[in-house]
Scaffold this motif. Structure first.
Motif, PDB file in Angstrom:
ATOM      1  N   PRO A  56       1.024  -1.016  -0.152  1.00  0.00           N
ATOM      2  CA  PRO A  56      -0.232  -0.156  -0.458  1.00  0.00           C
ATOM      3  C   PRO A  56       0.648   1.385  -0.046  1.00  0.00           C
ATOM      4  O   PRO A  56       2.361   0.992   0.371  1.00  0.00           O
ATOM      5  CB  PRO A  56      -0.815  -0.290   1.217  1.00  0.00           C
ATOM      6  N   ARG A  57       0.196   2.457  -0.604  1.00  0.00           N
ATOM      7  CA  ARG A  57       0.492   3.984  -0.451  1.00  0.00           C
ATOM      8  C   ARG A  57       1.887   4.102   1.152  1.00  0.00           C
ATOM      9  O   ARG A  57       3.035   4.938   0.540  1.00  0.00           O
ATOM     10  CB  ARG A  57      -0.178   5.095  -1.242  1.00  0.00           C
ATOM     11  N   ARG A  58       1.093   3.796   1.757  1.00  0.00           N
ATOM     12  CA  ARG A  58       1.543   4.234   2.794  1.00  0.00           C
ATOM     13  C   ARG A  58       3.362   3.549   3.057  1.00  0.00           C
ATOM     14  O   ARG A  58       3.688   4.127   3.765  1.00  0.00           O
ATOM     15  CB  ARG A  58       1.306   4.177   4.281  1.00  0.00           C
ATOM     16  N   ASP A  59       3.224   2.536   2.966  1.00  0.00           N
ATOM     17  CA  ASP A  59       4.402   1.929   2.852  1.00  0.00           C
ATOM     18  C   ASP A  59       5.930   1.861   1.452  1.00  0.00           C
ATOM     19  O   ASP A  59       6.935   1.863   2.289  1.00  0.00           O
ATOM     20  CB  ASP A  59       4.162  -0.156   2.547  1.00  0.00           C
ATOM     21  N   ARG A  60       5.298   1.897   0.553  1.00  0.00           N
ATOM     22  CA  ARG A  60       6.125   2.309  -0.989  1.00  0.00           C
ATOM     23  C   ARG A  60       7.604   3.006  -0.120  1.00  0.00           C
ATOM     24  O   ARG A  60       8.316   2.966  -0.655  1.00  0.00           O
ATOM     25  CB  ARG A  60       5.355   2.792  -1.354  1.00  0.00           C
ATOM     26  N   PRO A  61       7.552   4.161   0.322  1.00  0.00           N
ATOM     27  CA  PRO A  61       9.196   4.975   0.403  1.00  0.00           C
ATOM     28  C   PRO A  61       9.918   4.535   0.915  1.00  0.00           C
ATOM     29  O   PRO A  61      11.080   4.733   0.784  1.00  0.00           O
ATOM     30  CB  PRO A  61       8.457   5.987   1.810  1.00  0.00           C
ATOM     31  N   ALA A  62       8.902   3.211   1.486  1.00  0.00           N
ATOM     32  CA  ALA A  62      10.779   1.966   2.336  1.00  0.00           C
ATOM     33  C   ALA A  62      10.752   1.037   1.934  1.00  0.00           C
ATOM     34  O   ALA A  62      11.933   0.377   1.814  1.00  0.00           O
ATOM     35  CB  ALA A  62       9.781   1.966   3.909  1.00  0.00           C
ATOM     36  N   LEU A  63      10.220   0.737   1.002  1.00  0.00           N
ATOM     37  CA  LEU A  63      11.043  -0.140   0.298  1.00  0.00           C
ATOM     38  C   LEU A  63      11.594   0.488  -0.522  1.00  0.00           C
ATOM     39  O   LEU A  63      12.256   0.797  -1.421  1.00  0.00           O
ATOM     40  CB  LEU A  63       9.455  -0.533  -0.456  1.00  0.00           C
ATOM     41  N   PRO A  64      12.034  -1.160  -1.508  1.00  0.00           N
ATOM     42  CA  PRO A  64      13.250  -0.899  -2.549  1.00  0.00           C
ATOM     43  C   PRO A  64      12.728  -0.884  -3.872  1.00  0.00           C
ATOM     44  O   PRO A  64      13.895  -2.209  -4.618  1.00  0.00           O
ATOM     45  CB  PRO A  64      14.479  -2.194  -2.314  1.00  0.00           C
ATOM     46  N   TRP A  65      12.429  -0.241  -3.987  1.00  0.00           N
ATOM     47  CA  TRP A  65      11.286   0.412  -5.665  1.00  0.00           C
ATOM     48  C   TRP A  65      12.592   1.404  -6.208  1.00  0.00           C
ATOM     49  O   TRP A  65      13.973   1.131  -6.251  1.00  0.00           O
ATOM     50  CB  TRP A  65      10.140   1.344  -5.023  1.00  0.00           C
ATOM     51  N   LEU A  66      12.941   0.970  -7.679  1.00  0.00           N
ATOM     52  CA  LEU A  66      14.106   0.645  -8.773  1.00  0.00           C
ATOM     53  C   LEU A  66      13.355   2.580  -8.710  1.00  0.00           C
ATOM     54  O   LEU A  66      12.924   3.894  -9.519  1.00  0.00           O
ATOM     55  CB  LEU A  66      13.508   0.704  -9.922  1.00  0.00           C
ATOM     56  N   ARG A  67      14.996   2.935  -8.687  1.00  0.00           N
ATOM     57  CA  ARG A  67      14.926   4.975  -9.162  1.00  0.00           C
ATOM     58  C   ARG A  67      15.200   4.911 -10.370  1.00  0.00           C
ATOM     59  O   ARG A  67      15.225   4.192 -11.358  1.00  0.00           O
ATOM     60  CB  ARG A  67      16.025   5.541  -7.815  1.00  0.00           C
ATOM     61  N   SER A  68      14.230   6.659 -10.688  1.00  0.00           N
ATOM     62  CA  SER A  68      14.834   6.399 -11.913  1.00  0.00           C
ATOM     63  C   SER A  68      15.186   6.336 -12.568  1.00  0.00           C
ATOM     64  O   SER A  68      14.450   6.041 -13.859  1.00  0.00           O
ATOM     65  CB  SER A  68      14.052   8.398 -11.682  1.00  0.00           C
ATOM     66  N   GLY A  69      16.245   6.473 -13.359  1.00  0.00           N
ATOM     67  CA  GLY A  69      17.077   6.141 -14.123  1.00  0.00           C
ATOM     68  C   GLY A  69      16.804   4.194 -14.083  1.00  0.00           C
ATOM     69  O   GLY A  69      16.909   3.939 -15.264  1.00  0.00           O
ATOM     70  N   ASP A  70      16.871   3.520 -13.316  1.00  0.00           N
ATOM     71  CA  ASP A  70      17.035   1.840 -13.483  1.00  0.00           C
ATOM     72  C   ASP A  70      15.864   1.653 -13.535  1.00  0.00           C
ATOM     73  O   ASP A  70      15.438   0.835 -14.402  1.00  0.00           O
ATOM     74  CB  ASP A  70      17.054   1.398 -11.848  1.00  0.00           C
ATOM     75  N   ALA A  71      14.640   3.330 -13.200  1.00  0.00           N
ATOM     76  CA  ALA A  71      13.019   2.100 -13.455  1.00  0.00           C
ATOM     77  C   ALA A  71      13.367   2.375 -14.779  1.00  0.00           C
ATOM     78  O   ALA A  71      11.982   1.641 -15.978  1.00  0.00           O
ATOM     79  CB  ALA A  71      12.182   4.052 -13.239  1.00  0.00           C
ATOM     80  N   PHE A  72      13.523   3.501 -15.606  1.00  0.00           N
ATOM     81  CA  PHE A  72      13.412   3.980 -16.770  1.00  0.00           C
ATOM     82  C   PHE A  72      14.056   2.649 -18.138  1.00  0.00           C
ATOM     83  O   PHE A  72      13.254   2.225 -19.446  1.00  0.00           O
ATOM     84  CB  PHE A  72      13.992   5.122 -17.223  1.00  0.00           C
ATOM     85  N   THR A  73      15.134   2.082 -17.624  1.00  0.00           N
ATOM     86  CA  THR A  73      16.458   0.819 -18.080  1.00  0.00           C
ATOM     87  C   THR A  73      14.983  -0.228 -18.181  1.00  0.00           C
ATOM     88  O   THR A  73      14.449  -1.395 -19.253  1.00  0.00           O
ATOM     89  CB  THR A  73      16.634   0.519 -17.234  1.00  0.00           C
TER      90      THR A  73
END
Length: 418
Positions: free
Chosen positions: A78-95
């Motif tokens: 859920p949205r409240r948890d996402r900031p602490a998760l290991p999501w890809l930052r923008s450069g890697d997300a575009f790739t």
């Protein structure tokens, strides 16, 4: 491989890159507002959803980033948890977006391509996230300069010929509610079923900024008699005294602060505010059945004592819908016959909670609608200036918590017929 699929997927991606390209790189990777996801998370989620449905489910191939499948699952994270998760930052997300698209094209050219319905689901999913990204931009009030056509110059009318307090009589009757079996629709729009609507009155337009200023001037945010118990609790906690888009004597519109225009629909209002405004004027919110009935009737032909009769056209009064971000916000309301702007400009709160239609069956996955059914979510209808025309329709059902104001949401009032 369908050439149309390739073209449509490419067009959606081009729009995505134009929208996020209008932001500073630093804004993609930080939490712009605690209610919303980081924008780079949205980008990774778009890629993960496409990989799941157009590659993994179609061919059985492993997910490109299986280790991030839970991170990008909107239900499990859920949205409240996402900031602490290991999501890809923008450069890697575009790739990630690029590599998934390569896999998608191979899958669509292979022996087991995804169905037309699933391809359409993936395209609409991406387009819907663009509106979510723009909600984030609006909440954070950061600059946004996308490589998109500039808004056309508007010729301001001297006064609004119709407004949010001008009522039109809608003659009720039976109608087929929801989406039919052919073509694409979300599961909560089906099955199509007969519904009876009593005659009612509906405002000619969403409530305009000038009318909302009158609500404020009449003590609308201070009068307890206008608010429900839940609304009063929200009001006390939030300290709100104006719509969410208003600031410093102006209105925040798509990356810039503009003078407050009394003839544009008021936006970033929640359901409690919408109900309070309606009560001040002896009115109520329409049910979603009433809303859909009005949106699929023929527009009235006369300016006075207008009536609508059952028909097939969208209730836009002959005007074009304000969609696809081209106006960079709500438009000035022009003279119109019949209900105006039921598709586009602002999502409109209804009195209805989000419930399944009789005979509902989830498709293609349970988590899109079913977990959200129930009294805690309120239905919104119609689409906003940030909604893509591929998504907006008279049967599309949006939903959110009644306290939410991040949506490009407004209000159109209704009344019973004596």
């Amino acid at each position: 491989m369908s050439p149309d699929h390739v073209t449509q997927l490419a067009e959606a991606r081009e729009l995505t890159l134009a929208v996020v390209g209008g932001l500073d790189d630093s804004d993609l990777d930080r939490v712009l507002d605690p209610v919303m996801s980081p924008i780079a998370w949205d980008l990774g989620h778009i890629a993960a959803f496409e990989d799941l449905w157009l590659v993994h489910e179609a061919t059985g191939a492993p997910l490109l980033k299986d280790e991030l499948s839970e991170v990008y699952d909107a239900t499990l994270s859920p949205r409240r948890d996402r900031p602490a998760l290991p999501w890809l930052r923008s450069g890697d997300a575009f790739t990630y977006l690029e590599r998934v698209r390569e896999r998608t094209l191979d899958s669509l050219a292979g022996p087991t391509p995804a169905s037309d319905q699933i391809v359409e689901l993936v395209i609409r999913h991406e387009l819907q996230h663009l509106e979510t990204i723009l909600q984030t931009v609006q909440l954070a009030r950061v600059g946004w300069e996308p490589d998109l056509p500039a808004p056309s110059d508007e010729v301001p009318p001297a006064t609004a010929a119709r407004g949010g307090l001008t009522m039109i009589e809608v003659e009720g009757g039976p109608f087929a509610r929801g989406a039919g079996p052919k073509g694409f629709a979300y599961d909560n729009e089906r099955p199509k079923h007969e519904t009876e609507v009593a005659s009612f009155q509906l405002a000619a337009t969403p409530v305009l900024n000038g009318e909302w200023q009158d609500f404020i001037d009449q003590g609308g945010y201070r009068r307890e008699d206008l608010w429900t118990e839940e609304g009063l609790e929200w009001l006390a906690d939030s300290g709100v005294t104006a719509p969410g888009g208003w600031a410093e004597g102006g209105e925040w519109r798509a990356g810039s602060l503009e003078p407050l225009d009394p003839l544009r629909p008021a936006v970033h209002l929640n359901a409690h505010e919408a109900e309070a405004f309606a009560r001040l004027h002896g009115a109520r919110l329409p049910t979603e059945a009433e809303w859909e009935f009005a949106a699929t009737t023929t527009a009235a032909k006369t300016a006075d004592a207008s009536r609508t009769t059952p028909g097939t056209s969208l209730g836009n009064g002959g005007g074009s819908a304000n969609l696809d971000m081209l106006a960079r916000g709500t438009r000035r309301i022009e003279a119109a016959e019949g209900p105006l702007a039921m598709i586009g400009d602002v999502w409109e709160w209804t009195a209805s909670t989000f419930e399944p239609y009789p005979g509902f069956e989830w498709h293609p996955y349970r988590d899109y609608s079913e977990p959200h059914f129930g009294p805690e979510h309120r239905v919104l209808r119609g689409g906003s200036w940030a909604t893509h025309q591929r998504v907006a329709s008279a049967t599309f059902r949006n939903w959110d918590l009644p306290v939410r104001r991040q949506i490009f949401s407004g209000v159109r009032i209704a009344r019973d017929v004596d």
